[in-house]
Design a protein around this motif. Sequence first.
Motif, PDB file in Angstrom:
ATOM      1  N   SER A 122       8.197  -0.210 -26.976  1.00 43.71           N
ATOM      2  CA  SER A 122       8.488  -0.382 -28.406  1.00 43.71           C
ATOM      3  C   SER A 122       9.973  -0.699 -28.581  1.00 43.71           C
ATOM      4  O   SER A 122      10.812  -0.192 -27.847  1.00 43.71           O
ATOM      5  CB  SER A 122       8.118   0.890 -29.170  1.00 43.71           C
ATOM      6  N   ALA A 126      15.329  -0.694 -32.406  1.00 40.25           N
ATOM      7  CA  ALA A 126      14.562   0.244 -33.230  1.00 40.25           C
ATOM      8  C   ALA A 126      15.382   1.513 -33.432  1.00 40.25           C
ATOM      9  O   ALA A 126      16.490   1.632 -32.913  1.00 40.25           O
ATOM     10  CB  ALA A 126      13.233   0.575 -32.559  1.00 40.25           C
ATOM     11  N   GLN A 164       9.595  -1.782 -39.385  1.00 38.81           N
ATOM     12  CA  GLN A 164      10.510  -2.475 -38.482  1.00 38.81           C
ATOM     13  C   GLN A 164      11.936  -1.964 -38.693  1.00 38.81           C
ATOM     14  O   GLN A 164      12.692  -1.839 -37.755  1.00 38.81           O
ATOM     15  CB  GLN A 164      10.418  -3.995 -38.692  1.00 38.81           C
ATOM     16  N   THR A 189       9.924   0.134 -35.387  1.00 34.72           N
ATOM     17  CA  THR A 189       9.527  -0.784 -34.317  1.00 34.72           C
ATOM     18  C   THR A 189      10.540  -1.887 -34.045  1.00 34.72           C
ATOM     19  O   THR A 189      10.365  -2.648 -33.090  1.00 34.72           O
ATOM     20  CB  THR A 189       8.178  -1.451 -34.670  1.00 34.72           C
ATOM     21  N   GLU A 192      10.050  -5.620 -32.253  1.00 34.81           N
ATOM     22  CA  GLU A 192       8.644  -5.730 -31.828  1.00 34.81           C
ATOM     23  C   GLU A 192       8.478  -6.755 -30.702  1.00 34.81           C
ATOM     24  O   GLU A 192       7.626  -7.649 -30.784  1.00 34.81           O
ATOM     25  CB  GLU A 192       7.749  -6.071 -33.026  1.00 34.81           C
ATOM     26  N   GLU A 196       3.635  -4.126 -31.679  1.00 32.14           N
ATOM     27  CA  GLU A 196       3.954  -4.414 -33.067  1.00 32.14           C
ATOM     28  C   GLU A 196       3.271  -3.405 -33.988  1.00 32.14           C
ATOM     29  O   GLU A 196       2.442  -2.598 -33.552  1.00 32.14           O
ATOM     30  CB  GLU A 196       3.558  -5.849 -33.405  1.00 32.14           C
ATOM     31  N   THR A 197       3.633  -3.495 -35.271  1.00 33.61           N
ATOM     32  CA  THR A 197       3.164  -2.525 -36.261  1.00 33.61           C
ATOM     33  C   THR A 197       1.666  -2.243 -36.133  1.00 33.61           C
ATOM     34  O   THR A 197       1.240  -1.089 -36.096  1.00 33.61           O
ATOM     35  CB  THR A 197       3.478  -3.060 -37.676  1.00 33.61           C
TER      36      THR A 197
END
Lengths: 464, 464
Positions: A122, A126, A164, A189, A192, A196-197
């Motif tokens: 991840s 972030a 994000q 995230t 990404e 991803e989400t």
Amino acid sequence: MLWPNSVALIGASSDTQGLRGRILEIMKGHPFAGAIYPVSRSQTEVQGLKAFPSVADLPEPADLAVLIIPAKFVAEELDRCGRAGIKTAVILSSGFAEEGGEGSRLQDEVRAIAARHGMTVSGPNAEGFVNTAAALCPTFSPVMEAGRPLLPPDGRAQAAVISQSGGLGFAFFDHGRPKDLSFRYIVTTGNEACLETFDFVDYMLDEGKTDVFLLLIEDVKNLDTFDRVAAKALRAGKPLIVSKLGQSQAGSRAVASHTGALAGSHADYRAMFERYGVIESRDLDEMIDIAAGFLAFGSRLPAGKRVGICTSSGGGGAWVADACAAAGLDVPELDAATRALIDAHLPSYGTSQNPVDVTAQAVHQMGYAEFARLVAGSSVVDGVIVVITGRYPRLLVGDRTPLATLARESRKPIFMWSYTKPAQACVELLSEAGYPLFTNMHGCARTMRAMADYRAARERFMRG
Amino acid sequence: MLWPNSVALIGASSDTQGLRGRILEIMKGHPFAGAIYPVSRSQTEVQGLKAFPSVADLPEPADLAVLIIPAKFVAEELDRCGRAGIKTAVILSSGFAEEGGEGSRLQDEVRAIAARHGMTVSGPNAEGFVNTAAALCPTFSPVMEAGRPLLPPDGRAQAAVISQSGGLGFAFFDHGRPKDLSFRYIVTTGNEACLETFDFVDYMLDEGKTDVFLLLIEDVKNLDTFDRVAAKALRAGKPLIVSKLGQSQAGSRAVASHTGALAGSHADYRAMFERYGVIESRDLDEMIDIAAGFLAFGSRLPAGKRVGICTSSGGGGAWVADACAAAGLDVPELDAATRALIDAHLPSYGTSQNPVDVTAQAVHQMGYAEFARLVAGSSVVDGVIVVITGRYPRLLVGDRTPLATLARESRKPIFMWSYTKPAQACVELLSEAGYPLFTNMHGCARTMRAMADYRAARERFMRG
């Protein structure tokens, strides 16, 4: 990744003024039961914990590596993690695709290394994540300061935040906790590069313990994943409340430089969202309001858009009626039978028409619960908004048991809006009784609307 | 009426659980320097004060009578006040035109008696008023509880609230005080049998100490008064921020039963408002936000709709850019000269394009003020929004002096939005430095828009 028994913190530092030191301070400040292994080239002990010169030297391959080191060292270190048998990693470092050029190349390299070792990664760029049930907080977000209680005391329905943006992701927690909302995960995230989400949403749906999702996205990387996961969420009745950043030209410039995202046409996104009953919002406060509504009454979604308003302030009732109309809700006159039941309790200057102005006097005598129950009993309304003053717990304390009974037994959602600034004791009393307490009447009205729309969208979808 | 040296409280009671007792408790709880004369048929002493059986028995004709007795006795008592030489009265009792029939007849009688004695009368069906400078609080609103500081410590610009609804009128104070706003008056006008909202605005404009007006109206009784007073306010540059209740069908039903108001066509109201640059809003929080913007930067209204955004959170910058676009503001790319000045301070992952993502790192080193100053210096922006985290005073404390200097010297307005829930210490620090701190980004963007529109409307009006 979200449930490790051991975490290696690569780049750990003793300096709690800096981000690298703060992350360890925050992790230690919550009762995580697993092992934390600081990895530091220069120190043998960091903040009282034994430090290791490399991930290769750990007593066991950690379940999760958290990397907070300069971007140019990340690829090499990730490779070392892979070789040491570490299967998941979170990269907090900045300096990747959001910068373009060399940063994009580094990000591609990270992706390739992850693939080569079969690692789940991840980030980068972030701000880490939080698993409240495990009391695990690998993040430097000041919102997660040591000692802050992560959850309300009981085991109520829970929301997850996936964002994000790190700052905004944790802002949901920061705004939602004082409203007594329960968060299971906050995951930020960043760029990404790999996960991803909607990969996180997918995992959480399978786990089955998250009831509402708050998603802040800058782009959707993989349309197939979105289609599959959004459909799964709708089938499960777990609403996705989404804000898509970068709708304006300037906003779209900003997300490109923030996480390297290509914002895309907003009309395309809107069509995608509508297909799966995704609830779109543009506002943090409103998203939290909608989540609060679903968390409390997600099992009793309104069958339509007709709302009964019950108020102790005549002006408050009129204003919220206007807000309901602005949100596309109907405020019909109540039926004669319900009006007769209510009129029996009202002084001459009250009215049962809808808004039902029960007057401060009648509320002082009878409390809010009985009037809300009578209004909810009307066949012409699908939900109820109760206008209260939440300034003092006094009135609510006496009404606690009838309120809790009503919240449990009502087959229609009941929303509370306080026109005064509510005391924390009132927020918590109502929350324990089963009610969200709204501080903004538009947020309250839009929540009822979003819940009615979601029910309709889901019924359409399930009919196929 | 608003500045009496002596007040007769007719219907005073010892029972502080009831409204009649609470009003005296609240009045005594603030350091009003004038005399308070309780009038009670049954008691010789009320809450430690000597009580009088009738207004005829007072040691002097009081400057103001406050009536809180059953509606059917009001006319007779008001007549007694007139005969005793009392020139102003506030009637809190309910049971008049809002009930129709006999109530409307009683209200007509009140109006006739007031005219006969040449008395100035506010109400009936009101919740009283507050004059903070005189520490005078003849109201039973729990918001004005004893001991609550009425004003911030310094002598800054002040707002007045005038509201037909009592509960909502005091709700403005309740929401605005924690934001460190300064209120000069809160007046609740109820049914407006004699004095109406714009009579109070007229008085306050002549007095010249109120800078911003927050008005919550259910109807406008006298169009000539509105025209005259709204024009006077616009000439003086004192903005009227108005919400008109009863825009929807249900809302209009509600105001009729609340204060006997006939809501009227909203299109007509909108046209009236536009003619005089009246700022219309539908939301309590937004009205307070707009008032906060004018109170801080009313002397530096934006010359246009172009905004520079300066942010320590990349996601926050993108989101507020979208909010600005939604509010009809432009977020242009900054000019090359300004960008060069900013770029000199930014790490590689920041950007000066606009939104200017200065990054948390650069803010930690330099604070917010210097970046805000550079952005405000650009010739392509008319105002600046600074995205901050107001969770901890730490960062702001070191930046306090440059921030205060900037607020004083800037010729463009500068707005702060905190994406985290701000600490009260941060709200007060920024307020003392001269900045409103917004907690909702849409409220922030709409404030800048309202200020730009107001400036344009005023310039049009002054050109004639």
